[in-house]
Design an enzyme around this catalytic site. Structure first.
Site, PDB file in Angstrom:
ATOM      1  N   ARG A   1      44.697  70.465  37.442  1.00  0.00           N
ATOM      2  CA  ARG A   1      44.695  69.432  36.409  1.00  0.00           C
ATOM      3  C   ARG A   1      43.290  68.883  36.193  1.00  0.00           C
ATOM      4  O   ARG A   1      42.505  68.773  37.136  1.00  0.00           O
ATOM      5  CB  ARG A   1      45.640  68.290  36.809  1.00  0.00           C
ATOM      6  CG  ARG A   1      47.108  68.687  36.818  1.00  0.00           C
ATOM      7  CD  ARG A   1      47.993  67.582  37.324  1.00  0.00           C
ATOM      8  NE  ARG A   1      47.784  67.331  38.741  1.00  0.00           N
ATOM      9  CZ  ARG A   1      48.480  66.446  39.448  1.00  0.00           C
ATOM     10  NH1 ARG A   1      49.406  65.706  38.860  1.00  0.00           N
ATOM     11  NH2 ARG A   1      48.251  66.286  40.734  1.00  0.00           N
TER      12      ARG A   1
ATOM     13  N   ASP B   1      40.936  65.633  34.272  1.00  0.00           N
ATOM     14  CA  ASP B   1      41.032  64.246  33.830  1.00  0.00           C
ATOM     15  C   ASP B   1      40.696  64.104  32.349  1.00  0.00           C
ATOM     16  O   ASP B   1      40.187  65.033  31.711  1.00  0.00           O
ATOM     17  CB  ASP B   1      40.040  63.369  34.621  1.00  0.00           C
ATOM     18  CG  ASP B   1      40.401  63.281  36.097  1.00  0.00           C
ATOM     19  OD1 ASP B   1      41.574  63.478  36.427  1.00  0.00           O
ATOM     20  OD2 ASP B   1      39.486  63.024  36.905  1.00  0.00           O
TER      21      ASP B   1
ATOM     22  N   TYR C   1      34.090  74.632  39.228  1.00  0.00           N
ATOM     23  CA  TYR C   1      33.711  73.652  38.215  1.00  0.00           C
ATOM     24  C   TYR C   1      32.205  73.725  37.986  1.00  0.00           C
ATOM     25  O   TYR C   1      31.447  74.117  38.888  1.00  0.00           O
ATOM     26  CB  TYR C   1      34.039  72.227  38.664  1.00  0.00           C
ATOM     27  CG  TYR C   1      35.467  71.794  38.486  1.00  0.00           C
ATOM     28  CD1 TYR C   1      35.874  71.109  37.339  1.00  0.00           C
ATOM     29  CD2 TYR C   1      36.418  72.050  39.469  1.00  0.00           C
ATOM     30  CE1 TYR C   1      37.190  70.691  37.183  1.00  0.00           C
ATOM     31  CE2 TYR C   1      37.731  71.631  39.322  1.00  0.00           C
ATOM     32  CZ  TYR C   1      38.106  70.951  38.178  1.00  0.00           C
ATOM     33  OH  TYR C   1      39.402  70.541  38.023  1.00  0.00           O
TER      34      TYR C   1
ATOM     35  N   ARG D   1      32.950  64.256  40.343  1.00  0.00           N
ATOM     36  CA  ARG D   1      32.257  63.147  39.686  1.00  0.00           C
ATOM     37  C   ARG D   1      31.681  62.174  40.700  1.00  0.00           C
ATOM     38  O   ARG D   1      30.611  61.578  40.469  1.00  0.00           O
ATOM     39  CB  ARG D   1      33.211  62.450  38.716  1.00  0.00           C
ATOM     40  CG  ARG D   1      33.577  63.320  37.509  1.00  0.00           C
ATOM     41  CD  ARG D   1      34.698  62.713  36.702  1.00  0.00           C
ATOM     42  NE  ARG D   1      34.362  61.373  36.223  1.00  0.00           N
ATOM     43  CZ  ARG D   1      35.248  60.551  35.662  1.00  0.00           C
ATOM     44  NH1 ARG D   1      36.523  60.917  35.541  1.00  0.00           N
ATOM     45  NH2 ARG D   1      34.863  59.366  35.234  1.00  0.00           N
TER      46      ARG D   1
END
Length: 272
Positions: A61, A63, A121, A208
């Site tokens: 998932r 954000d 990522y 993050r």
């Protein structure tokens, strides 16, 4: 007694999906319907012309505001359609900022999340005195100069299997904060930095929060040794504030090569 009607055989299909996440409330379906999953499932249902909504399961998932270059999902269907038909047909019902890149028929044992060996990522960061304009929402931004070597040295402390509680959002639903971070690559091209991460799995806001710490170190506000201190503290209060989602891209999962699933989409060549 009349024979019991047999259930129609079902095929499992995997899709690679790319999206610009700026307009959406993340990946996972929500009551408001403003998520990537909601739009994808609506498009699949319309293309399938079935009474029941097509339900998908994803590899990871993302954000609100986070982009996907190759999100992978799977679903089961009684329909027998060519792989390229799933791509063209589903895309005809999707908004411009979401597109199915590929479709493959996969074994019933395949699971988009559970079959993944790792996940990747990238974070793209603009270093400039002036905020982003043409790439607003697609890159993070710092106005102070960054130094490569301190960030590379700091990132080494994160490699391996660790308790990443210090980089975990309070609302994270993962069963364990222990993850195996396999790779952190940092490179610069002109005014743009690219940070690439690969791990067994990631916690909510993990990248993050790591980015906030790397930028604090790269700008000289903290020494490289601070990253190890943050990791060992196992406390969210020890780390830097959560950095912007704008430059974060889900590059997708990595599966066993024997499955024959694509590892890239054309958008990989677009990132700095």
């Amino acid at each position: 007694m009349p024979p019991t009607p047999q259930e129609p055989s079902r095929t499992r299909v995997a899709l690679g999906v790319s999206y610009n996440g700026r307009a959406y409330d993340g990946w996972q379906s929500q009551p408001g319907g403003r998520t990537v999953q909601d739009h994808l499932e609506q498009a699949l249902t319309r293309f399938s012309a079935q009474d029941d909504t097509v339900k998908t399961l994803c590899a990871g998932r993302t954000d609100a505001g986070v982009h996907g270059l190759m999100q992978v999902v799977h679903f089961d269907t009684p329909l027998d359609r060519p792989e390229n038909a799933w791509v063209r047909g589903t895309n005809s019902f999707l908004p411009d900022n979401i597109a199915v890149q590929w479709a493959r028929h996969v074994p019933q044992s395949f699971h988009a999340r559970a079959s993944a060996r790792s996940r990747r990522y990238a974070y793209v960061l603009l270093e400039s005195p002036v905020r982003p304009s043409v790439d607003a929402g697609q890159v993070g931004w710092v106005f102070r100069p960054l130094a490569l070597d301190p960030m590379v040295r700091a990132a080494q402390a994160l490699l391996g299997e660790h308790d990443f509680t210090s980089f975990r959002a309070a609302q994270c639903q993962a069963h364990s904060p222990v993850k195996h971070l396999m790779r952190v690559d940092i490179a610069r091209r002109g005014a743009y930095w690219r940070f690439e991460f690969e791990a067994s799995a990631f916690l909510h806001h993990m990248i993050r929060n790591i980015m906030g710490c790397l930028i604090a170190i790269g700008s000289g506000n903290r020494p490289p040794s601070w990253m190890a201190e943050v990791l060992q503290a196992r406390s969210r209060d020890a780390a830097a504030p959560t950095f912007s989602p704008d430059g974060l891209y889900f590059l997708g999962p990595v599966y066993d090569a024997g499955l024959g699933l694509p590892e890239r989409t054309p958008a990989f060549d677009w990132l700095p």
